[in-house]
Motif scaffolding. Structure first.
Motif, short mmCIF file in Angstrom:
data_model
loop_
_atom_site.label_atom_id
_atom_site.label_comp_id
_atom_site.label_asym_id
_atom_site.label_seq_id
_atom_site.Cartn_x
_atom_site.Cartn_y
_atom_site.Cartn_z
N GLN A 82 -11.63 8.19 2.47
CA GLN A 82 -10.81 8.50 1.29
C GLN A 82 -10.52 7.24 0.47
OE1 GLN A 82 -7.41 11.01 2.20
NE2 GLN A 82 -8.52 12.08 3.82
N CYS B 252 0.83 -1.21 0.00
CA CYS B 252 0.00 0.00 0.00
C CYS B 252 0.86 1.26 0.00
CB CYS B 252 -0.93 -0.01 1.21
SG CYS B 252 -2.27 -1.24 1.09
N ASN C 253 0.79 9.85 4.49
CA ASN C 253 -0.57 9.95 5.02
C ASN C 253 -1.47 8.83 4.49
OD1 ASN C 253 -2.74 11.03 6.48
ND2 ASN C 253 -3.40 12.30 4.76
N ILE C 254 -0.97 7.59 4.61
CA ILE C 254 -1.79 6.46 4.16
C ILE C 254 -2.52 5.77 5.32
CG2 ILE C 254 -0.33 6.01 2.16
CD1 ILE C 254 0.76 3.53 3.71
N ALA D 193 -13.66 4.23 5.55
CA ALA D 193 -12.68 4.62 4.53
C ALA D 193 -13.17 5.85 3.78
CB ALA D 193 -12.42 3.46 3.58
N THR E 168 -3.85 5.85 13.04
CA THR E 168 -3.28 6.88 12.17
C THR E 168 -1.75 6.83 12.13
OG1 THR E 168 -3.24 8.50 13.97
CG2 THR E 168 -5.22 8.44 12.58
N GLY F 36 -9.55 3.18 -0.29
CA GLY F 36 -8.39 2.40 0.11
C GLY F 36 -8.74 1.02 0.62
N ASN G 228 -5.07 5.46 7.89
CA ASN G 228 -6.36 6.02 8.31
C ASN G 228 -6.44 7.52 8.08
OD1 ASN G 228 -8.95 5.60 9.19
ND2 ASN G 228 -8.44 5.44 11.35
N PRO G 229 -6.25 7.97 6.87
CA PRO G 229 -6.24 9.41 6.59
C PRO G 229 -7.57 10.07 6.89
CG PRO G 229 -6.36 8.16 4.54
CD PRO G 229 -6.10 7.16 5.64
N CYS H 273 -1.75 3.88 -1.24
CA CYS H 273 -3.11 3.38 -1.00
C CYS H 273 -3.45 3.51 0.49
CB CYS H 273 -3.21 1.92 -1.43
SG CYS H 273 -4.79 1.13 -1.04
N PRO H 274 -4.53 4.20 0.85
CA PRO H 274 -4.90 4.31 2.25
C PRO H 274 -5.13 2.95 2.91
CG PRO H 274 -6.12 5.90 0.94
CD PRO H 274 -5.42 4.99 -0.03
#
Length: 457
Positions: free
Chosen positions: A83, A59, A446-447, A81, A199, A85, A449-450, A64-65
């Motif tokens: 955003q 990821c 910032n992947i 999710a 996070t 991912g 749990n954005p 990829c989030p």
């Protein structure tokens, strides 16, 4: 197409343990409260820490989030999710790895639930005390720094986690803490990841502090004509140092919901629900002292639950409060608040909240773990009625503002997610920016749990 490329590689790694079926995606896109359905692009079911590491590395390579998932009982949108991912569901990582009865600790995988753990611990004379009501996964409970009905005596997840294994945003596997009861060695990384809501990394193993099962337990429920009498009874009990295991408050609306849902016959006035743990003599003395405090505040209808069956029924009713209250207004959605204030301001906060709700066009039964200054209002509204939606949002906002003005917090146990994100600056000031710097250092892409916890994530 970077997410799609990541999913293609993950499919080769996991085979059928990577799913994109609509039913699975919808299950992992739901919320227990008012947040809209927000499915991820795929769901992964790892079996080992090494697999989690490989998943995160893939990821990270494709931006990829990655969102962790335990049982999905979080209330502020932490596991959704928003955003897109990959949702990493830990249900297959649900083993007890080691029980150390002499040291009163246990090592577990994150998908194990608190009820499963306590079932396995029965023969040891030990138990895990943190009890948020829902049968949540212990990894999720650590990620949200959960607490519950027994926190007044045994503390929260912050007090119960001795160490962690965590997969970071670049796939590195680290261990934090030790099995020792104290340490002065370095930064408290365990404390950093407990409450980080996924996070900063994914928790893949936990070492938990256990407690001895008490020799004697007794529980009771008592009624009060006025909210302030019940809450002032709690304040006096805490200030006198009486060692309550649980002390819960429910208002008249919550009592009515219990009656309809559980078939109880509580008077539809405020109640306290209490429990004492200790030796036979100690429990008897605590109960007698509490009875005197209740009498001083006009309490009535003291009913004892001394058998295991009666105690189970009492606390099952309390744990089912959310569903009982939701059933009282079929078709409604809810905002579930959880402010926490200093104990000396508790009566003022509860009364002001009750008056606010009474003046609004919606209902909002109040209940909570008042022994540590934490209470909830379950604000029920018709999401097709803009006036009701606004009323619920305004009520929740005023509750948080009131708590912060009293020196309290926006959330005593549910966490931040997206629902309480807008209050972080008011509560933490420049310290919120420091949290963002930590996030940037550990997760520069910032992947993890954005959109949760920190600014502009």
């Amino acid at each position: 197409m970077t997410i799609q490329t990541a999913l293609a590689e993950l499919s080769s790694l996991l085979g059928q343990r990577l799913t994109r079926s609509k039913s699975d995606l919808d299950l992992h896109g739901r919320s227990e409260t008012h947040f809209p359905l927000t499915p991820p692009d795929a769901v992964a079911y790892p079996e080992t820490t090494d697999e989690v590491s490989q998943i995160v590395k893939i990821c990270a390579a494709h931006a990829c989030p990655v969102i962790g998932w335990g049982t999905g009982t979080s209330l502020e949108g932490q596991a959704q999710a928003f955003q897109g991912g990959l949702c990493v569901d830990f249900r297959l990582m649900n083993k007890i790895l080691r029980i150390n009865p002499e040291d009163m600790d246990v090592a577990i995988q994150p998908g194990l639930t608190r009820e499963e753990l306590n079932t396995e611990l029965r023969a040891t004379g030990l138990f895990f005390p943190v009890d948020p009501g829902a049968n949540a996964s212990l990894g999720g409970m650590a990620s949200t720094r959960a607490s519950g009905t027994t926190a007044v005596r045994y503390g929260t997840m912050r007090d119960s986690v001795l160490g962690l294994e965590v997969v970071l945003a670049d796939g590195r596997i680290i261990r934090t803490g030790t099995r020792a009861r104290k340490s002065s060695a370095g930064y408290d990384l365990t404390g950093l990841f407990v409450g980080a809501e996924g996070t900063l990394g994914l928790i893949t193993e936990l070492t938990l502090r256990l407690q001895g099962q008490p020799e004697a337990i007794t529980a009771a429920v008592c009624a009060f004509e006025r909210i302030e009498d019940a809450v002032n009874c709690v304040i006096d009990t805490i200030q006198m140092g009486l060692p309550m295991a649980r002390i819960e408050f429910v208002d008249a609306d919550a009592a009515a919901a219990f009656n309809a849902y559980s078939g109880s016959d509580m008077r539809e006035i405020p109640h306290l629900m209490v429990e004492f743990h200790g030796s036979e003599q100690g429990v008897a003395e605590q109960a007698e002292s509490f009875g005197a405090i209740v009498a001083d505040h006009g309490g009535q209808g003291f009913e004892w639950a001394t058998t295991p069956e009666d105690r189970t029924a009492l606390w099952t009713m309390r744990h089912h409060a959310h569903w009982a209250i939701m059933a009282s207004k079929p078709g409604c959605r809810s905002i579930v608040t959880d402010i926490c204030v200093p104990i000396s301001r508790l009566a003022e906060a509860v009364n002001a909240t009750r008056a606010d709700i009474a003046a609004s066009p919606i209902t909002g039964p109040i209940l909570g773990h008042v022994g540590d200054g934490n209470f909830h209002a379950i604000l029920l509204f018709d999401d097709t009625d803009p006036a009701q939606v606004k009323a619920a949002e305004d009520l929740s906002h005023r509750m948080v503002e009131r708590a912060l003005a009293m020196g309290g917090t926006a959330t005593g146990e549910h966490g931040i997610g997206v629902g309480k994100l807008k209050y972080m600056e008011a509560e933490h000031g420049q310290a919120w920016g420091v949290m963002g710097s930590i996030k940037q250092a550990l997760d520069p892409q910032n992947i993890m749990n954005p959109g949760k916890m920190v600014q502009n994530s």
